[in-house]
Design a protein around this motif. Structure first.
Motif, PDB file in Angstrom:
ATOM      1  N   LEU A   7       0.829  -1.201   0.000  1.00 12.48           N
ATOM      2  CA  LEU A   7       0.000   0.000   0.000  1.00 12.48           C
ATOM      3  C   LEU A   7       0.867   1.255   0.000  1.00 12.48           C
ATOM      4  O   LEU A   7       0.579   2.226  -0.709  1.00 12.48           O
ATOM      5  CB  LEU A   7      -0.924  -0.022   1.211  1.00 12.48           C
ATOM      6  N   GLN A   8       1.935   1.246   0.785  1.00 13.23           N
ATOM      7  CA  GLN A   8       2.848   2.394   0.820  1.00 13.23           C
ATOM      8  C   GLN A   8       3.474   2.623  -0.552  1.00 13.23           C
ATOM      9  O   GLN A   8       3.591   3.775  -1.006  1.00 13.23           O
ATOM     10  CB  GLN A   8       3.939   2.166   1.861  1.00 13.23           C
ATOM     11  N   ALA A   9       3.857   1.544  -1.222  1.00 13.06           N
ATOM     12  CA  ALA A   9       4.447   1.671  -2.552  1.00 13.06           C
ATOM     13  C   ALA A   9       3.451   2.272  -3.536  1.00 13.06           C
ATOM     14  O   ALA A   9       3.806   3.097  -4.392  1.00 13.06           O
ATOM     15  CB  ALA A   9       4.920   0.310  -3.044  1.00 13.06           C
ATOM     16  N   ARG A  10       2.186   1.876  -3.407  1.00 13.77           N
ATOM     17  CA  ARG A  10       1.163   2.423  -4.297  1.00 13.77           C
ATOM     18  C   ARG A  10       0.962   3.917  -4.037  1.00 13.77           C
ATOM     19  O   ARG A  10       0.820   4.715  -4.981  1.00 13.77           O
ATOM     20  CB  ARG A  10      -0.159   1.670  -4.086  1.00 13.77           C
ATOM     21  N   ALA A  49      -5.986   6.082  -7.846  1.00 14.20           N
ATOM     22  CA  ALA A  49      -6.455   5.364  -6.661  1.00 14.20           C
ATOM     23  C   ALA A  49      -5.299   4.692  -5.927  1.00 14.20           C
ATOM     24  O   ALA A  49      -4.548   3.918  -6.523  1.00 14.20           O
ATOM     25  CB  ALA A  49      -7.494   4.315  -7.052  1.00 14.20           C
ATOM     26  N   ALA A  50      -5.180   4.984  -4.630  1.00 18.11           N
ATOM     27  CA  ALA A  50      -4.260   4.219  -3.793  1.00 18.11           C
ATOM     28  C   ALA A  50      -4.845   2.852  -3.478  1.00 18.11           C
ATOM     29  O   ALA A  50      -4.122   1.878  -3.276  1.00 18.11           O
ATOM     30  CB  ALA A  50      -3.970   4.975  -2.504  1.00 18.11           C
ATOM     31  N   ALA A  51      -6.182   2.781  -3.445  1.00 15.96           N
ATOM     32  CA  ALA A  51      -6.876   1.525  -3.173  1.00 15.96           C
ATOM     33  C   ALA A  51      -8.308   1.645  -3.668  1.00 15.96           C
ATOM     34  O   ALA A  51      -8.823   2.751  -3.880  1.00 15.96           O
ATOM     35  CB  ALA A  51      -6.866   1.206  -1.676  1.00 15.96           C
ATOM     36  N   GLU A  80      -2.271  -3.417 -10.011  1.00 19.37           N
ATOM     37  CA  GLU A  80      -1.482  -2.413  -9.304  1.00 19.37           C
ATOM     38  C   GLU A  80      -2.166  -1.856  -8.066  1.00 19.37           C
ATOM     39  O   GLU A  80      -1.497  -1.284  -7.191  1.00 19.37           O
ATOM     40  CB  GLU A  80      -1.164  -1.238 -10.244  1.00 19.37           C
ATOM     41  N   VAL A  81      -3.485  -1.983  -7.980  1.00 25.09           N
ATOM     42  CA  VAL A  81      -4.243  -1.279  -6.952  1.00 25.09           C
ATOM     43  C   VAL A  81      -4.741  -2.257  -5.883  1.00 25.09           C
ATOM     44  O   VAL A  81      -5.511  -3.165  -6.182  1.00 25.09           O
ATOM     45  CB  VAL A  81      -5.460  -0.543  -7.563  1.00 25.09           C
ATOM     46  N   PRO A  82      -4.330  -2.089  -4.629  1.00 24.82           N
ATOM     47  CA  PRO A  82      -4.851  -2.942  -3.557  1.00 24.82           C
ATOM     48  C   PRO A  82      -6.367  -2.800  -3.417  1.00 24.82           C
ATOM     49  O   PRO A  82      -6.921  -1.711  -3.608  1.00 24.82           O
ATOM     50  CB  PRO A  82      -4.135  -2.421  -2.301  1.00 24.82           C
TER      51      PRO A  82
END
Length: 258
Positions: A7-10, A49-51, A80-82
Motif C-alpha cells: 500500500l505504501q508503494a502504491r 487510486a491508492a486503493a 497495481e491497486v490494492p
C-alpha cells in the motif's frame, strides 16, 4: 511483500492517498446497467487510486446477481491497486475461518474490514495470511460511534483503545497479516493522537463532510488512505469519474503538503 508495504508503494507511485469506494446503487436502468457502471468507474479512477473499497452491502442488496457482479469486478481489478473489501464481518473463530478463506483465498482481496467486538480470537483466523491486511473498526464515521467506541473506561482509556490493543498484540506476535484501523474523519478529533502508527482506512470525507486538517496535522508515517465513495460515483455534476477522482486526490495531497 507485506500488505502495508504494498500500500505504501502504491501511495508513493501515485502520489495519492485516495481510496475509491465502490457502492453501486441501481438506478432507473436497473441491475443490468451496474456491470458497465463498475467497469467505467474502475477504468477512469484506477490511475489516481491508492486503493479500491467495494462495500459488500451494496452488492448483497442486489441478490445473487450482485454477488456475481462483485466476483466479476474483483477479477477485473488492476493488479497495481490494492483492494479492501468492506465486509465488517464479526463472528466466532470457526465461522471467521471460512470468511477469511472466502475473501483471501477465493476472492483474493488484499484486505478486509472486521468488527472486533467478539474479541481477539474472532480476528485470529485472519492473521496468518501473507501479504494481506485487516482493518478493525475503531472509531467509525457515524454519530453513534459515541455510544460505545468513544466512551471512557475506568482506567482512563477509551473503548477504541481496546481495539487498538488487539492490533498491538498481533504485532507483538509477529503475525503475517497487517492490522490497521477504521477511523472516521468526522470523529477523528482527539482520536488520532491515541492511534498506533498503523494503516488507517479513513471514511467520512466528501458527502459526510469530514475535515482533512486533523488527519494531515497528525504527522503519521503509516500508509493511511482516505475513502471517497459518493463524491466520486454519485456527485451529481457533469464531471467524469476521472475528474472527480483527480480532484479528491489533489485535495487530499494538498492537505498533507500544507
Amino acid at each position: 511483500m507485506r500488505y502495508a508495504e504494498r500500500l505504501q508503494a502504491r501511495i508513493e507511485t501515485t502520489g495519492s492517498r485516495l481510496c475509491v469506494g465502490i457502492d453501486p446503487r441501481p438506478g432507473d436502468d436497473g441491475i443490468d446497467a451496474v456491470p458497465d457502471f463498475l467497469k467505467k468507474l474502475v477504468a477512469e479512477t484506477w490511475e489516481r487510486a491508492a486503493a479500491f473499497k467495494p462495500n459488500m452491502a451494496y452488492f448483497e442488496a442486489m441478490g445473487l446477481r450482485g454477488i456475481e457482479m462483485l466476483g466479476e469486478l474483483l477479477e477485473q481489478m488492476p493488479d497495481e491497486v490494492p483492494v479492501i473489501l468492506d465486509a465488517k464481518r464479526s463472528d466466532i473463530g470457526e465461522t471467521q475461518k471460512y470468511y477469511a478463506h472466502s475473501y483471501f483465498s477465493h476472492w483474493k482481496v488484499d484486505a478486509v474490514t472486521l468488527n472486533p467486538f467478539l474479541g481477539y480470537d474472532s480476528i485470529e483466523p485472519f492473521l496468518g495470511w501473507e501479504g494481506k491486511g485487516i482493518y478493525l473498526l475503531a472509531v467509525t464515521s457515524n454519530p453513534g460511534s459515541a455510544d460505545f467506541q468513544r466512551q471512557s473506561l475506568a482506567d482512563g482509556r477509551s473503548v477504541f483503545e481496546l481495539v487498538t490493543a488487539l492490533g498491538e498484540r498481533s504485532l507483538a506476535e509477529e503475525n503475517a497479516t497487517d492490522v490497521g484501523y477504521v477511523v472516521g474523519l468526522t470523529n477523528a478529533a482527539g482520536v488520532l493522537a491515541k492511534m498506533p502508527d498503523a494503516p488507517l482506512l479513513v471514511p467520512g470525507l466528501g458527502a459526510q463532510g469530514g475535515d482533512l486538517a486533523s488527519l494531515a496535522a497528525a504527522g503519521r508515517s503509516a500508509p493511511d488512505v482516505i475513502n471517497v465513495s459518493r463524491g466520486i460515483s454519485y456527485a451529481g455534476d457533469d464531471r467524469s469519474f476521472a475528474q472527480r477522482a483527480a480532484d479528491w486526490a489533489d485535495k487530499i495531497a494538498a492537505a498533507y503538503q500544507g
